[in-house]
Design an enzyme around this catalytic site. Structure first.
Site, short mmCIF file in Angstrom:
data_model
loop_
_atom_site.label_atom_id
_atom_site.label_comp_id
_atom_site.label_asym_id
_atom_site.label_seq_id
_atom_site.Cartn_x
_atom_site.Cartn_y
_atom_site.Cartn_z
N GLY A 46 0.71 -1.25 0.09
CA GLY A 46 0.04 0.12 -0.25
C GLY A 46 0.73 1.07 0.17
O GLY A 46 1.83 1.11 0.27
N GLN A 51 2.83 9.82 1.28
CA GLN A 51 4.36 9.24 1.42
C GLN A 51 5.28 9.66 0.13
O GLN A 51 6.37 9.41 0.32
CB GLN A 51 4.34 8.02 1.39
CG GLN A 51 3.64 7.11 2.77
CD GLN A 51 3.43 5.71 2.65
OE1 GLN A 51 2.41 5.28 2.25
NE2 GLN A 51 4.50 5.23 3.24
N CYS A 91 5.79 -0.46 6.89
CA CYS A 91 5.45 0.82 6.43
C CYS A 91 6.70 1.31 5.34
O CYS A 91 7.79 1.12 5.73
CB CYS A 91 5.09 1.86 7.18
SG CYS A 91 4.71 3.44 6.30
N LEU A 92 6.27 1.56 4.14
CA LEU A 92 7.67 1.85 3.30
C LEU A 92 8.39 3.06 3.89
O LEU A 92 9.49 3.34 3.39
CB LEU A 92 7.04 1.98 2.04
CG LEU A 92 6.42 0.88 1.17
CD1 LEU A 92 6.00 1.05 -0.24
CD2 LEU A 92 7.46 -0.45 1.07
N HIS A 133 -4.33 1.76 7.49
CA HIS A 133 -3.06 2.15 7.65
C HIS A 133 -2.69 3.30 6.43
O HIS A 133 -2.28 4.46 7.01
CB HIS A 133 -2.15 1.06 7.25
CG HIS A 133 -0.63 1.48 7.29
ND1 HIS A 133 0.17 0.80 8.44
CD2 HIS A 133 0.24 2.28 6.59
CE1 HIS A 133 1.46 1.41 7.80
NE2 HIS A 133 1.49 2.24 6.95
N GLU A 134 -3.21 3.01 5.17
CA GLU A 134 -2.89 4.19 4.37
C GLU A 134 -3.95 5.45 4.49
O GLU A 134 -3.40 6.53 4.16
CB GLU A 134 -3.39 3.54 2.99
CG GLU A 134 -2.47 2.51 2.40
CD GLU A 134 -1.00 2.53 2.71
OE1 GLU A 134 -0.44 3.55 2.67
OE2 GLU A 134 -0.39 1.40 3.05
N HIS A 137 -2.36 7.74 6.84
CA HIS A 137 -1.14 8.66 6.34
C HIS A 137 -1.76 9.87 5.58
O HIS A 137 -1.06 11.05 5.66
CB HIS A 137 -0.54 7.93 4.97
CG HIS A 137 0.49 6.92 5.29
ND1 HIS A 137 2.04 7.42 5.98
CD2 HIS A 137 0.72 5.37 5.18
CE1 HIS A 137 2.52 6.37 6.10
NE2 HIS A 137 2.10 5.17 5.81
#
Ligand code: NI
Length: 167
Positions: A46, A51, A91-92, A133-134, A137
């Site tokens: 995701g 991000q 997480c990236l 989660h996204e 962000h």
């Protein structure tokens, strides 16, 4: 298409709140496609526009092993929650860190697709976790902010040290 640069925690820009997309146009679609390519290349499941330092409400998600179930959500909104579960997240923007987070087990999301058409999706399990989660962000929240203050302080110190070592 292009691979975009992913902001790394604790970058302040990860805490910006994304604004709504007023009109879904070619630029929105290009961003979503670039985000998908960036997510697959990482690889990740995701990615939120926040991000990649684009502060509009766009997220992409694909939790399939075959990487062919891309979902694009524009202006996503969770309209129903149920249940509760705790699972390990990564997480990236926080590479190498995996921590348990408690979230709703099922969610109903309302969003626009890449054509600007509204749709509603019911998700559970890993997909539900990923969507929550996204969306966090987009609100400027990184998953590690669910951890205790002490853990967050230790984590920031560790990541800053790692960043210095790689420069
Ligand atoms: Ni993330």
């Amino acid at each position: 298409m292009a691979i975009l640069k992913i902001l790394q925690y604790p970058d302040e820009r990860l805490h910006k709140v994304a604004r709504k997309v007023e009109r879904v146009d070619e630029a929105t679609r290009r961003l979503a496609r670039d985000m998908a390519e960036t997510m697959y290349a990482a690889p990740g499941v995701g990615l939120a526009a926040t991000q990649v330092d684009m502060h509009i409400q766009v997220i992409v998600v694909d939790v399939s092993e075959t990487h062919n179930q891309l979902k694009i959500f524009i202006n996503p909104e969770i309209i129903a929650f149920s249940g509760e579960e705790e699972s390990e997240e990564g997480c990236l923007s926080v590479p190498g860190i995996y921590e348990k987070v408690r979230r709703a087990e099922k969610v109903t999301v309302r969003a626009l697709d890449e054509k600007g058409e509204p749709f509603t999706l019911e998700a559970e399990g890993y997909l539900a976790v990923c969507i929550q989660h996204e969306i966090d962000h987009l609100r400027g929240k990184v998953f590690v902010e669910y951890l205790s203050q002490l853990k967050q302080i230790r984590l920031r110190a560790k990541l800053k040290k790692r960043l210095r070592e790689t420069m």
